[in-house]
Design an enzyme around this catalytic site. Structure first.
Site, mmCIF file in Angstrom:
data_model
loop_
_atom_site.group_PDB
_atom_site.id
_atom_site.type_symbol
_atom_site.label_atom_id
_atom_site.label_comp_id
_atom_site.label_asym_id
_atom_site.label_seq_id
_atom_site.Cartn_x
_atom_site.Cartn_y
_atom_site.Cartn_z
ATOM 1 N N ASP A 178 1.161 4.092 1.526
ATOM 2 C CA ASP A 178 1.715 4.815 2.699
ATOM 3 C C ASP A 178 2.885 3.753 3.105
ATOM 4 O OD1 ASP A 178 -0.210 2.819 3.372
ATOM 5 O OD2 ASP A 178 -0.411 3.517 5.467
ATOM 6 N N HIS A 179 2.963 2.650 2.823
ATOM 7 C CA HIS A 179 4.042 1.596 3.168
ATOM 8 C C HIS A 179 5.377 1.552 2.226
ATOM 9 C CE1 HIS A 179 2.101 0.363 6.861
ATOM 10 N NE2 HIS A 179 1.068 0.801 6.321
ATOM 11 N N HIS A 237 -5.098 -8.257 6.273
ATOM 12 C CA HIS A 237 -5.100 -6.826 5.851
ATOM 13 C C HIS A 237 -5.968 -6.650 4.571
ATOM 14 C CE1 HIS A 237 -4.451 -2.836 5.688
ATOM 15 N NE2 HIS A 237 -3.667 -2.696 4.754
ATOM 16 N N HIS A 290 0.701 3.423 13.531
ATOM 17 C CA HIS A 290 -0.242 3.652 12.435
ATOM 18 C C HIS A 290 -1.630 4.120 12.917
ATOM 19 C CE1 HIS A 290 -1.990 2.904 8.433
ATOM 20 N NE2 HIS A 290 -1.015 2.433 8.037
ATOM 21 N N HIS A 328 0.940 -1.159 0.100
ATOM 22 C CA HIS A 328 -0.095 -0.087 0.029
ATOM 23 C C HIS A 328 1.026 1.167 -0.102
ATOM 24 C CE1 HIS A 328 -4.042 -1.869 1.545
ATOM 25 N NE2 HIS A 328 -3.758 -1.678 0.238
ATOM 26 N N ASP A 347 0.143 -3.401 8.449
ATOM 27 C CA ASP A 347 -1.353 -3.095 8.900
ATOM 28 C C ASP A 347 -1.899 -4.406 9.256
ATOM 29 O OD1 ASP A 347 -0.374 -0.522 8.163
ATOM 30 O OD2 ASP A 347 -1.770 -0.615 6.494
HETATM 31 ZN ZN LIG Z 1 -1.068 1.530 6.283
HETATM 32 ZN ZN LIG Z 2 -2.227 -0.960 3.998
#
Ligand SMILES: [Zn+2]
Ligand SMILES: [Zn+2]
Length: 247
Positions: free
Chosen positions: A11-12, A84, A212, A9, A154
């Site tokens: 944001d990672h 996730h 997070h 994802h 996550d």
């Molecule tokens: Zn995330």
């Molecule tokens: Zn994620």
């Protein structure tokens, strides 16, 4: 030396090219290993192909799966499935057991002069002093267990993470939402602070770091309070905060 990526994802992973770029400009020459789920090789190589930013130090990229472990002289990294919505990995980093504490006074009493012989004893070898053989176990305490840190972000609270985290000194766990947004947590594959605390408790982890946190919480202290009601050894780290971890 290593960067562990949980999942693909934005944001990672969007920070990764920028970080590699900065490391290169800071003069890094040492090899860097990037570990992540399937797709991480394609991500890094395609960014590098298009932008050619970070070719000043060698990078090795490795795709791993749940159940795998990566061992070197100092650490054992184990991989488990997080829950996730898309493939997501949780990691445990375990320091190998360290040699017991060296008893300098005892070494002196046994007539071992300070210097290279002490080093040998500290690394577990026996040494010769005159005609006598001195065994390292005479001057070393019992082996000390290494530190264990688990990173699970996550993720929903899940059995595979609880198993992976068992007995961690520090558990860094997804704690995106407060209890009032529990439906959202379920919907987006995240955890509430209370759920993270439940994982810490069930895995018998020593300290839980809430991580997070959703940007919708300007003040995350209510999340810390919720976590503490379930597991009192919960902390809410600030960005870039250093947390001392001892075994
Ligand atoms: Zn995330
Ligand atoms: Zn994620």
């Amino acid at each position: 030396m290593r960067i562990l990526i949980s999942h693909l994802h934005g944001d990672h992973v969007f920070g990764l090219p920028g970080m590699l770029h900065s490391l290169s400009f800071m003069g890094r020459s040492r090899e860097l290993e990037i570990i992540g789920p399937k797709g991480i090789v394609e991500l890094v190589t395609s960014v590098n192909r298009v932008v050619t930013l970070y070719n000043r130090f060698p990078i090795s990229i490795r795709e791993v799966k749940p159940g795998q472990s990566i061992k070197d002289e100092e650490y054992n990294i184990r991989v488990a499935a997080a829950q996730h919505g898309i493939p997501c990995l949780a990691y445990t980093i375990e320091e190998k057991p360290r040699a017991g504490k060296f008893d300098a006074a005892k070494a002196r009493r046994l007539g071992v002069p300070e210097g290279p012989l002490w080093k040998q004893l500290q690394s577990g070898e026996s040494v010769r002093v005159g005609r006598r053989r001195i065994l390292s176990k005479l001057v070393l305490g019992p082996p000390r267990r290494g530190v264990k840190i688990t990173y699970a972000v996550d993720t929903r609270p899940c059995a595979s993470v609880i198993r992976l985290a068992s007995g961690s000194d520090l558990l860094i766990h997804d704690s995106c939402f407060a209890e009032a947004a529990a439906t959202k947590a379920r919907e987006y594959g995240h955890s509430t602070a209370g759920e993270a605390a439940g994982v810490a408790k069930r895995s018998r982890s020593r300290t839980l770091a809430l991580f997070h946190i959703s940007a919708m919480y300007e003040d995350a202290s209510p999340l810390l309070a919720e976590a503490k009601r379930v597991y009192h050894r919960s902390i809410l780290p600030r960005d870039m905060e250093t947390i001392p971890v001892v075994a």
